[in-house]
Enzyme design. Structure first.
Site, short mmCIF file in Angstrom:
data_model
loop_
_atom_site.label_atom_id
_atom_site.label_comp_id
_atom_site.label_asym_id
_atom_site.label_seq_id
_atom_site.Cartn_x
_atom_site.Cartn_y
_atom_site.Cartn_z
N GLU A 9 0.79 -1.24 0.00
CA GLU A 9 0.00 0.00 0.00
C GLU A 9 0.82 1.28 0.00
O GLU A 9 0.43 2.27 -0.61
CB GLU A 9 -0.94 0.06 1.23
CG GLU A 9 -1.99 -1.01 1.26
CD GLU A 9 -1.61 -2.11 2.22
OE1 GLU A 9 -2.50 -2.65 2.87
OE2 GLU A 9 -0.39 -2.44 2.32
N ASP A 82 -1.98 -5.21 3.61
CA ASP A 82 -2.06 -5.47 5.05
C ASP A 82 -2.89 -6.71 5.39
O ASP A 82 -3.81 -7.08 4.66
CB ASP A 82 -2.65 -4.24 5.76
CG ASP A 82 -1.66 -3.09 5.82
OD1 ASP A 82 -0.47 -3.33 5.63
OD2 ASP A 82 -2.09 -1.95 6.07
N ASP A 84 -5.49 -7.75 7.02
CA ASP A 84 -6.82 -7.63 7.60
C ASP A 84 -7.84 -7.53 6.48
O ASP A 84 -7.51 -7.66 5.29
CB ASP A 84 -6.90 -6.43 8.55
CG ASP A 84 -6.49 -5.12 7.88
OD1 ASP A 84 -6.41 -5.07 6.64
OD2 ASP A 84 -6.24 -4.14 8.60
N GLU A 86 -9.53 -5.01 5.28
CA GLU A 86 -9.30 -3.89 4.35
C GLU A 86 -8.15 -4.20 3.41
O GLU A 86 -8.22 -3.91 2.21
CB GLU A 86 -9.03 -2.61 5.14
CG GLU A 86 -8.99 -1.37 4.27
CD GLU A 86 -8.90 -0.09 5.06
OE1 GLU A 86 -9.06 0.98 4.47
OE2 GLU A 86 -8.65 -0.17 6.28
N TYR A 301 1.99 -5.48 13.09
CA TYR A 301 0.85 -4.77 12.50
C TYR A 301 -0.02 -4.15 13.59
O TYR A 301 -0.33 -4.79 14.60
CB TYR A 301 0.03 -5.73 11.66
CG TYR A 301 -1.01 -5.04 10.81
CD1 TYR A 301 -0.65 -3.99 9.97
CD2 TYR A 301 -2.34 -5.42 10.85
CE1 TYR A 301 -1.59 -3.35 9.19
CE2 TYR A 301 -3.29 -4.79 10.07
CZ TYR A 301 -2.91 -3.75 9.24
OH TYR A 301 -3.85 -3.12 8.47
N ARG A 303 -3.16 -2.85 13.49
CA ARG A 303 -4.62 -2.97 13.51
C ARG A 303 -4.97 -4.41 13.89
O ARG A 303 -4.98 -5.29 13.04
CB ARG A 303 -5.22 -2.60 12.15
CG ARG A 303 -5.04 -1.12 11.81
CD ARG A 303 -5.78 -0.71 10.56
NE ARG A 303 -5.58 0.70 10.29
CZ ARG A 303 -4.64 1.20 9.50
NH1 ARG A 303 -3.79 0.37 8.91
NH2 ARG A 303 -4.51 2.49 9.31
N HIS A 346 -3.28 -11.57 13.68
CA HIS A 346 -3.24 -12.68 14.62
C HIS A 346 -2.29 -12.48 15.77
O HIS A 346 -2.06 -13.38 16.56
CB HIS A 346 -2.86 -13.96 13.86
CG HIS A 346 -3.82 -14.28 12.77
ND1 HIS A 346 -5.14 -14.58 13.01
CD2 HIS A 346 -3.68 -14.34 11.42
CE1 HIS A 346 -5.76 -14.82 11.86
NE2 HIS A 346 -4.88 -14.66 10.88
#
Length: 699
Positions: A9, A82, A84, A86, A301, A303, A346
């Site tokens: 991203e 990423d 997740d 999103e 990460y 989030r 996770h």
């Protein structure tokens, strides 16, 4: 065929991953999302199964074109967005926008940008997870339906520029409800009575508090008359120890951070907004240049709502503690998920290597980066350290005359500091604990010397207004939204003029009260906290493959559509009255009121639209300008940062970021400004004065 193409991203992430993978890969950045619903229209065909009409924004067309050209030369495409929902959706949008369907596609997921994690991910690619993609699509469409259907209604009935997001409206309701609790709160008087006592023949005294009668009956001392009566009886009592209880207790460290707890602790300890915390955490995750190491990801990460930590990271942390603090400070432990519907990444948020100590890398970080990294690092290390051991003592004291009273003295003494030598979790004000002095050695039946009584009047207090930390905590506890959405939500309700932050706490403004009440009346489900949480549970089921996303949207939309039609018919046009100021309009003589506009609050004539007089709202400080003698006022930048400048601007350009105080410097008479919460400093001679000295000067 050319190099394998890797798509991430952000440019910072691309730089870090490119260094790890080496020359055999070409790493490109999508610079965030490359496709979304159009801004100018609903973009959802409700009649055709809620089919979204995605578009590539104009500013992203060149990015998509560059990725498409690079993919045509690649032997394989690795989607490394990423880990997740999103991120999964961004990968899917990249495939669609850049027409990558015919190429060998591999989805790679890693939760930290380190050599080991990235290489392991590339050895174990997987297919795109469409359940995660569809959960994100459902969330985006659900929020679009709510926002683009209700917001225009607010524009018509109240004013343009308002919004009514799904989770945003629930958060606003919580702030408004709390404000009304405070307004309707009726304080109740109560009294406490403390006795100062001592062992016979000793000078050291201690305090015991009246808790009731000796037979166990509680005393409700509700007024001064009752308090005086009990004090008179206690003054004639004999005091002796009735019981002594001693107990060793332990206090365990908090688990490593989740997104929510990081945002909470970022506010408590650093006074970072949720948005600021997440922005800095993103930088630490994507990678920074650290000396000879080059660009490296410093944290996992950010989030996530999991508290799990990988076995290798636990072993590394435990080895660090044993070497740096000794084996007696080590207590290995693991954590499991605790949040309702916990999902996303996770692992908890932790440093990618605990051997990378904060002070070692401080020269390579900005102040914000260092402070947040240090917080994350300390929290992780402390989570594997020994608990605090406390010796708690509770002494029941009998005060006997005609009536037998029970008083109690307590003490808590640290026996072993454990993890607190490194880190202690911050507390919200409501949770603050007072330290207690050690008690002397006392024995059952021992007589005590009575030294005096201290009755004190109190009043019950209303619940406190939300801070960033307590609002984030409340949202998570109720299952409203996801921690990764809290930062933009809190920013939006302030940007719209619904709430403002004063002394760190959220206060609803007139517009926020009005919008919240309108939504509660006409769209009760949208602002119902339980209903909003149910929507999140539905999105979780979609992500887990347990529910189809189109039926989920249909189940929500049809009742919502009926409610919308009724609201369009029944909602009346509302005119904001404006907050009175005591000033009068120099053009027509009518009262001036405070109103909200695009750039915040301003003064306007209450006679609008007949009189269109407006002027800036100046918060006066009662401090003369050191440059021209005018008055200093509080101002805001376009980014809502507070600064202080002369009311005579533009004729006088004096401005300063620190808040001036009315008292002049006692040494030279110059302008004093606050430096922190407890000190003020003179701009002219640089002498300092403490808060206590300042109060003495005021007196």
């Amino acid at each position: 065929m050319g190099k394998d193409l890797v798509i991430v991203e952000s440019p910072a992430k691309a730089k870090t991953i490119g260094r790890i993978l080496g020359k055999g890969y070409s790493v490109k950045s999508s610079v965030g999302h490359v496709r979304d619903l159009p801004r100018s229209s609903l973009g959802v065909d409700v009649k055709k199964g809620f089919a979204p009409k995605y578009v590539v924004p104009r500013e992203k067309r060149s990015v998509v074109r560059e990725i498409k050209e690079a993919a045509e030369k690649a032997s394989a495409v690795y989607l490394a967005t990423d880990p997740d929902r999103e991120g999964e959706a961004i990968s899917w949008h990249l495939i669609q926008a850049a027409e990558l369907e015919t190429l060998p596609l591999k989805r790679v997921v890693f939760h930290e940008i380190t050599k080991e994690a990235v290489e392991q991910a590339f050895l174990n690619p997987r297919a795109l997870n469409m359940d995660l993609v569809n959960a994100q699509q459902a969330r985006r469409i659900l929020d679009r339906l709510v926002g683009y259907k209700i917001s225009p209604l607010l524009w018509q009935k109240v004013r343009r520029g308002l919004s009514a997001g799904r989770v945003q409206s629930a958060a606003l309701r919580m702030i408004v409800d709390r404000e009304r609790e405070i307004q309707h709160f009726v304080p109740r008087e109560y009294w406490t009575i403390d006795a100062e006592l001592a062992k016979i023949g000793q000078r050291e005294s201690f305090i015991a508090t009246l808790v009731g009668l000796l037979d166990g009956k509680k005393l409700d001392v509700g007024n001064e008359k009752q308090a005086r009566k009990i004090v008179a009886e206690l003054e004639g009592c004999r005091y002796e120890v009735a019981q002594v209880r001693k107990k060793e207790v332990s206090r365990q460290p908090a688990p490593p951070f989740t997104t929510s707890t990081l945002q909470q602790e970022g506010w408590r300890k650093l006074r970072f907004s949720a948005q600021r915390t997440m922005a800095v955490a993103q930088q630490l995750y994507e990678g920074l240049t650290i000396g000879d190491e080059g660009s490296v990801g410093l944290i996992t990460y950010m989030r996530t709502d999991s508290v799990r930590v990988s076995p290798s990271a636990l072993r590394e942390t435990q080895a660090y503690i044993k070497r740096k603090f000794g084996a007696n400070f080590l207590r290995p432990r693991s954590f499991t998920r605790r949040a309702k519907g916990a999902q996303e990444a996770h692992e908890a948020i932790r440093p990618t290597s605990v051997w990378r100590e904060p002070d070692q890398i401080k020269p390579y970080l900005t102040r914000d980066q260092f402070r947040l990294y240090e917080l994350i690092w300390k929290r992780m290390v402390a989570s594997q350290m020994s608990p605090v051991l406390l010796d708690n003592t509770s002494v029941d004291i009998e005060a006997r005359n005609e009536t037998a009273y029970l008083l109690r003295a307590t003490s808590s003494v640290v026996k072993f500091p454990g993890f607190t030598i490194l880190y202690s979790e911050g507390k919200d004000e409501a949770e603050a604990e007072d330290g207690k002095r050690p008690l002397p050695e006392l024995a059952k039946g021992e007589p005590l010397e009575f030294l005096g009584l201290f009755p004190q009047q109190h009043f019950t207090q209303p619940p406190p207004r939300y801070t960033e930390a307590t609002l984030v905590k409340a949202l998570e506890e109720r299952g409203i939204g996801r921690p990764s959405t809290y930062a933009p939500i809190l920013s939006t309700i302030q940007a719209r003029g619904y709430v403002e932050r004063e002394d760190g706490r959220f206060h609803p403004l007139e517009l926020g009260l009005l919008v919240s009440d309108l939504l509660r009346e006409h769209f009760p489900d949208i602002v119902d906290l339980g209903f909003t949480a149910q929507m999140e549970e539905g999105l979780d089921r979609i992500a887990q493959g347990e529910q189809e996303w189109v039926p989920f949207l249909r189940h929500f939309y049809h009742p919502f559509e009926r409610t919308l039609k009724v609201a369009e018919e029944r909602m009346e046009k509302v005119r904001l009255a404006g907050e009175p100021t005591g000033e009068t309009c120099e053009l027509c003589g009518r009262p001036m009121v405070i109103k909200w506009g695009r750039y915040g609050r301003f003064l306007a004539c209450s006679g609008f639209p007949e009189c269109k007089n407006t002027k800036p709202l100046l918060v006066k400080l009662g401090v003369p300008c050191p440059k021209c003698g005018g008055e200093l006022v509080e101002r805001k930048t376009r980014r809502r940062r507070t600064f202080y400048g002369c009311a005579n601007y533009p004729n006088c350009d004096f401005a300063i970021s620190d808040k001036p105080i009315p008292q002049p410097c006692p040494e030279c008479g110059g302008l004093m400004v606050m430096r922190g919460k407890k000190m003020a400093k003179c701009l002219k001679c640089e002498s300092s004065i403490s808060l206590a000295q300042r109060e003495a000067v005021e007196v």
